[in-house]
Design a protein around this motif. Structure first.
Motif, short mmCIF file in Angstrom:
data_model
loop_
_atom_site.label_atom_id
_atom_site.label_comp_id
_atom_site.label_asym_id
_atom_site.label_seq_id
_atom_site.Cartn_x
_atom_site.Cartn_y
_atom_site.Cartn_z
N GLY B 213 -16.57 17.85 7.38
CA GLY B 213 -15.38 17.21 7.93
C GLY B 213 -15.84 16.17 8.94
O GLY B 213 -17.04 15.91 9.05
N GLY B 214 -14.90 15.66 9.70
CA GLY B 214 -15.25 14.60 10.63
C GLY B 214 -15.31 15.07 12.06
O GLY B 214 -15.94 16.08 12.39
N ALA B 215 -14.62 14.31 12.92
CA ALA B 215 -14.68 14.58 14.36
C ALA B 215 -14.29 16.02 14.69
O ALA B 215 -14.87 16.65 15.56
CB ALA B 215 -13.77 13.61 15.10
N LEU B 216 -13.30 16.54 13.97
CA LEU B 216 -12.85 17.91 14.27
C LEU B 216 -13.97 18.92 14.12
O LEU B 216 -14.20 19.75 15.00
CB LEU B 216 -11.68 18.28 13.35
N MET B 217 -14.68 18.85 12.99
CA MET B 217 -15.76 19.81 12.73
C MET B 217 -16.89 19.64 13.73
O MET B 217 -17.50 20.60 14.19
CB MET B 217 -16.36 19.55 11.33
N ASP B 218 -17.17 18.39 14.05
CA ASP B 218 -18.38 18.07 14.82
C ASP B 218 -18.18 18.28 16.32
O ASP B 218 -19.01 18.94 16.97
CB ASP B 218 -18.75 16.62 14.51
N VAL B 219 -17.11 17.74 16.87
CA VAL B 219 -16.90 17.83 18.32
C VAL B 219 -15.53 18.38 18.72
O VAL B 219 -15.37 18.92 19.82
CB VAL B 219 -17.16 16.47 19.02
N GLY B 220 -14.56 18.29 17.82
CA GLY B 220 -13.28 18.93 18.10
C GLY B 220 -13.46 20.43 18.31
O GLY B 220 -12.70 21.08 19.04
N ILE B 221 -14.51 20.97 17.71
CA ILE B 221 -14.80 22.39 17.87
C ILE B 221 -15.06 22.75 19.34
O ILE B 221 -14.78 23.87 19.76
CB ILE B 221 -15.99 22.78 16.96
N TYR B 222 -15.53 21.80 20.13
CA TYR B 222 -15.68 22.07 21.57
C TYR B 222 -14.32 22.31 22.22
O TYR B 222 -14.18 23.15 23.10
CB TYR B 222 -16.34 20.89 22.28
N ALA B 223 -13.34 21.51 21.81
CA ALA B 223 -12.00 21.67 22.38
C ALA B 223 -11.41 23.03 21.97
O ALA B 223 -10.75 23.69 22.77
CB ALA B 223 -11.09 20.52 21.91
N ILE B 224 -11.67 23.42 20.74
CA ILE B 224 -11.18 24.73 20.25
C ILE B 224 -11.86 25.86 21.01
O ILE B 224 -11.21 26.75 21.58
CB ILE B 224 -11.45 24.87 18.74
N ASN B 225 -13.18 25.82 21.01
CA ASN B 225 -13.94 26.87 21.70
C ASN B 225 -13.54 26.90 23.18
O ASN B 225 -13.34 27.98 23.75
CB ASN B 225 -15.44 26.60 21.51
N GLY B 226 -13.36 25.73 23.77
CA GLY B 226 -12.97 25.65 25.18
C GLY B 226 -11.58 26.21 25.42
O GLY B 226 -11.32 26.80 26.48
N ASP B 254 -12.38 12.98 8.75
CA ASP B 254 -11.34 12.68 9.72
C ASP B 254 -11.88 11.86 10.89
O ASP B 254 -12.99 12.06 11.36
CB ASP B 254 -10.68 13.96 10.24
N GLU B 255 -11.02 10.93 11.35
CA GLU B 255 -11.37 10.03 12.45
C GLU B 255 -10.84 10.60 13.78
O GLU B 255 -11.61 10.83 14.72
CB GLU B 255 -10.74 8.66 12.19
N THR B 256 -9.54 10.79 13.85
CA THR B 256 -8.91 11.30 15.07
C THR B 256 -7.90 12.37 14.68
O THR B 256 -7.10 12.16 13.76
CB THR B 256 -8.20 10.17 15.84
N ILE B 257 -7.94 13.49 15.37
CA ILE B 257 -6.98 14.57 15.13
C ILE B 257 -6.46 15.06 16.48
O ILE B 257 -7.24 15.26 17.42
CB ILE B 257 -7.63 15.73 14.34
N THR B 258 -5.16 15.22 16.56
CA THR B 258 -4.56 15.91 17.71
C THR B 258 -4.02 17.24 17.20
O THR B 258 -3.55 17.33 16.06
CB THR B 258 -3.42 15.08 18.34
N PHE B 259 -4.14 18.27 18.01
CA PHE B 259 -3.63 19.57 17.56
C PHE B 259 -3.17 20.40 18.75
O PHE B 259 -3.56 20.14 19.89
CB PHE B 259 -4.66 20.33 16.71
N GLN B 260 -2.34 21.36 18.44
CA GLN B 260 -1.73 22.21 19.45
C GLN B 260 -1.89 23.66 19.01
O GLN B 260 -1.86 23.94 17.81
CB GLN B 260 -0.24 21.87 19.61
N MET B 261 -2.06 24.53 19.99
CA MET B 261 -2.22 25.94 19.67
C MET B 261 -1.34 26.78 20.59
O MET B 261 -1.10 26.41 21.74
CB MET B 261 -3.68 26.37 19.87
N GLY B 262 -0.91 27.90 20.08
CA GLY B 262 -0.16 28.86 20.89
C GLY B 262 -0.94 30.16 20.99
O GLY B 262 -1.55 30.59 20.02
#
Lengths: 369, 369
Positions: B213-226, B254-262
């Motif tokens: 995948g793109g940004a999500l797999m590579d660095v978005g994962i930091y936001a998830i883990n964080g 993917d280039e840019t992804i915004t996401f929300q979690m509950g």
């Protein structure tokens, strides 16, 4: 629990009181480039709640605007304000006598600070009475209402401004200046948040009939307006999600909303707003060449910030003093539009309409008309 | 244009080099509470790209981990690394000889730093060869793959850790400590962002077959883990939006992804990730009693931050040195789980799966299994 009066003060992380003491010199700094005239804008405040109290106090330091009248439904408030601000009886109105403003040559403008859902009715009344209008944000409940208010003021030959005080705030102005000067490069991303933990569960802000909506209408609008001045563009589309963790307290209005916007130049904004927690009031703008961050960005000050070049050290002012002096010059001297007109507010209302529509449609992308 | 090697360094806003010089003393601070033994974890690095170079340099300061072997498909790299790190020929492997690791008693663990989509295959091979595994993030392309990798390591009796180096980073640990101690109160909101402007359009990170995948797999994962260590909870649901402004460069990923979690406790996270701009790497956690902000939060350092109590002044360390010493203790001394196990990574992969599913379904809310 913090009440709303405290909210934007809390965002300032202290030192808010210093703003008042520095107001006079700092205001001179903001307005020094503008030509002066002797005329003062004679203002009546409508709706004497906590924010009107703040505005009245700030106006004591104004050079170009003067508090001369009030509109209130509470006789005890009329009495107290009359004494405190030396307001003549002939300049004191209630909600049944607003139309009589048209016979009063000593009031130029009315600043409407009533509950949000009453703005539409009150702007229409003030415009019909032949007075210029300053209205607190949000201008209206919907874009349709906002358009009606603009049309009414235009037909009456009256100016209509909205209390987007940050357009006179030096840190905010510096971010806008940097963006306009190209110092940030093409804007690519905005991450704005604005919210606070609402106190008293019986207050009008939690009643849909008076508030129109919840956190989004009340303070999420700062994130929207900030995304617009952060990019200098109008959003093309929005997606939005609503989260409600307390369905009792927030039975009538929204508690927390996250939303995303796309702009013509390719920028994306992601924003959040809430009535459920504090420490949420940041503007963050990323361009190809750098970034600008204001945090706190939307409170009554001091606003603080930094960019890729370092800290933003702008004068600390009293926003309401600067706003009222500034709008006086717009109204009396025909100064250029400070991005606080009804038309500006209409653009925010179109976004708000689209956010609520996206929520109703399960997060679907809504194009903004 | 910045390349990826520069990225996390850029996030540090300078001074990154000081991290190396302070590494020894700071590391001692991090690990001082842990008992010592004399045994060293003997590590082979698999995949000798820029990050492996960084890891190898950081390992020169390690006390408990030692670089003893390499796996590379490039003979010239084998030669260069052999000389630089004095690696015996018998500890040099290529991708055809990985299974022969099982006959090498002088290597305890393999650190897999190959392109993301190869992690699954390589972890399976290393586990089958009877070596402990450290794998770079993201562990896999999907949760299904991650589960297979966990199962394979468990069946082989080998430990599996993922290179979530920030769990050994003092500012990050302090935020986690504050949250666990209740100093932030109930967590209500997280706003995490992680991204960078990707350079070379021909690199493997832009090819789906190698990157997954793109940004999500590579660095978005930091936001998830964080968001997970910021709340201490597992998200219940996610909504997500993808934005692509350059469909040519980002044809495959993917280039840019915004996401929300509950989250179960009522917290909401809003996150953004991108390959399209820099200056995006912040962790922001708001609780009922206060907040914690790290910015830059996810780069190689120095990490900087503040809380409602003031600036976070923690030691500046070299993350990779601390990680390798720390994981050596986990593997050799059975130290407690540092939230870097395969099971931890599986939870991030479940979120990533759900984000991609939400995007496919137009932003629909996806429950996380």
């Amino acid at each position: 629990m913090a009440n709303r009066r405290d909210f934007l003060q809390i965002l300032s992380l202290g030192a808010g009181l210093t703003a008042l003491s520095r107001a006079t010199s700092a205001r001179a700094g903001v307005l020094s480039s503008l030509p002066k005239s002797d005329r003062q804008l004679r203002v009546a405040l409508m709706g004497l709640g906590s924010y009107a109290t703040r505005v009245a106090e700030a106006m004591e330091s104004c050079q170009r605007a003067k508090l001369v009248g009030i509109v209130t439904g509470t006789p005890a408030k009329a009495e107290a304000w009359k004494k405190k601000y030396n307001i003549p009886d002939k300049n004191i109105y209630n909600y049944q006598t607003v139309s009589q403003l048209k016979n009063n040559p000593d009031i130029d403008a009315v600043y409407i600070i009533t509950p949000n859902s009453l703005h539409h009715q009150h702007v229409m009344q003030v415009a019909a009475a032949g007075k210029h209008v300053i209205c607190e944000k949000p201008l209206a409940d919907t874009a349709k209402q906002a358009q009606e208010m603009i049309t009414a003021c235009e037909k009456a030959g009256m100016k209509l401004y909205v209390g987007y005080r940050l357009h006179f705030e030096p840190h905010t102005r510096e971010v806008i200046r940097m963006r306009e000067a190209g110092e940030l490069g093409t804007i690519l991303f905005v991450d704005n948040t604005c919210g606070f933990k609402i106190g008293d569960p019986t207050q009008w802000r939690l009643k849909k009939a008076l508030a129109g909506g919840g956190a989004l209408m009340d303070v999420g609008i700062y994130a929207i307006n900030g995304a617009r001045y952060g990019t200098g563009e109008e959003p093309l589309w929005v997606t939005a999600q609503e989260i409600k963790t307390d369905p009792v307290k927030f039975a009538e209005v929204d508690e927390t909303i996250t939303f995303q916007m796309g702009f013509p130049g390719g920028a994306i904004a992601t924003c959040s707003t809430t009535y459920n927690f504090n420490n949420l009031g940041r503007l963050y703008v990323v361009g190809e060449k750098g970034f600008a961050e204001l945090d706190p960005a939307f409170g009554y000050g001091p606003i603080k910030g930094r960019t890729h070049k370092g800290p933003l050290n702008q004068p600390v002012i009293t926003h309401q003093t600067a706003q009222m002096d500034g709008l006086a010059e717009c109204i009396l001297d025909n100064k250029p539009d400070p991005n606080m007109t009804g038309h500006e507010a209409l653009r925010d209302m179109k976004v708000i309409d689209a956010i609520y529509e996206s929520i109703r449609k399960g997060g679907q992308k809504i194009m903004i008309g």
